[in-house]
Design an enzyme around this catalytic site. Structure first.
Site, short mmCIF file in Angstrom:
data_model
loop_
_atom_site.label_atom_id
_atom_site.label_comp_id
_atom_site.label_asym_id
_atom_site.label_seq_id
_atom_site.Cartn_x
_atom_site.Cartn_y
_atom_site.Cartn_z
CE LYS A 6 -3.49 0.11 2.81
NZ LYS A 6 -4.20 -0.22 3.91
C1 E4P Z 1 -7.44 0.90 4.42
O1 E4P Z 1 -6.87 0.78 3.26
C2 E4P Z 1 -7.66 1.92 5.09
O2 E4P Z 1 -6.33 2.34 5.73
C3 E4P Z 1 -8.71 1.83 6.26
O3 E4P Z 1 -9.80 1.11 5.75
C4 E4P Z 1 -9.20 3.06 6.83
O4 E4P Z 1 -10.02 2.91 7.69
P1 E4P Z 1 -10.79 4.02 8.67
O5 E4P Z 1 -11.23 5.00 8.09
O6 E4P Z 1 -11.69 3.03 9.41
O7 E4P Z 1 -9.64 4.02 9.67
#
Ligand code: E4P
Length: 226
Positions: free
Chosen positions: A86
């Site tokens: 990522k």
């Molecule tokens: C995934 O890529 C994100 O990091 C994550 O789903 C963010 O989720 P949140 O808004 O619940 O922290």
């Protein structure tokens, strides 16, 4: 459509994998910080737990292109096949995505709040694009509408990239994107469990068991006669 678990808690992952059809796990630095363990050790434990066939998404912690690239290479080496790196979709991230894609490293462009961010990440070669549905809603915009726009961009440009929608807080957000057939969704264990959380379903199952029990005796099932 793939379904992933957005968590690094081993018990929670084990629980969801045992109950639902799951394609992998996504993490981010915040999720790993909640695990309270050396992130390298925790990622290895997650890989061990889900096996090498499921997808594991792990985020770099770097803002400069060269450092992003160096971390990505090491993380793939550590976590093996079916690992997605990522990378935040901004600034130096786009160039890092381009370079790593050429090396055959699979990238999930993350931190996406706008369709044009997604467009650039897809053009750079990312395999997945992660719009943050609920966080966009919390800014007063429409996370689902942004995600649908990204899907239109992918279709119109014939990009290979797919959506991996993230940051969900309720089943209705999930339903909308399931209907739209985006590439993947990543859900926290709580949101996963909320997808089917209906007393009518529990009641129907119990009634079937009670009715069957009336044929052979209470509690008897096919297991007792086959
Ligand atoms: C995934 O890529 C994100 O990091 C994550 O789903 C963010 O989720 P949140 O808004 O619940 O922290």
């Amino acid at each position: 459509m793939k379904l992933l678990i957005d968590d690094a808690n081993l018990d929670a992952i084990k629980d969801i994998v045992s109950l639902y059809p799951v394609d992998g796990v996504t993490t981010n630095p915040t999720i790993l910080s909640k695990a309270g363990e050396n992130p390298k050790d925790r990622l290895l434990k997650i890989r061990d737990l889900i096996g090498s066939d499921l997808d594991l998404h792990c985020q770099v912690v770097a803002s400069k292109k060269e450092e992003i690239i160096a971390q990505a290479r090491k993380l793939v080496k550590l976590l093996g096949a079916n690992t997605y790196i990522k990378i935040p979709a901004s600034g130096e991230g786009f160039k890092a995505i381009e370079e790593l894609t050429k090396e055959g490293i699979k990238i999930t462009a993350t931190g996406i709040y706008s369709p044009l961010q997604a467009f650039l990440a897809a053009k750079a070669g990312a395999k997945y694009l992660a719009p943050y549905v609920n966080r966009i809603d919390n800014l007063g915009y429409d996370g689902l509408a942004v995600t649908r726009k990204i899907q239109n961009i992918l279709e119109a440009n014939d990009f290979e990239a797919q959506i991996l929608a993230a940051s969900f807080k309720n089943s209705n957000q999930v339903l909308d994107l399931a209907e739209r057939g985006v590439g993947a969704l990543t859900l926290s264990p709580d949101v996963f469990k909320g997808l089917v959380n209906d007393r009518n379903v529990d009641f129907a199952i119990k009634t079937f068991e009670d009715d069957f029990g009336r044929i052979l005796g209470e509690g008897q099932t096919f297991s007792d006669i086959l």
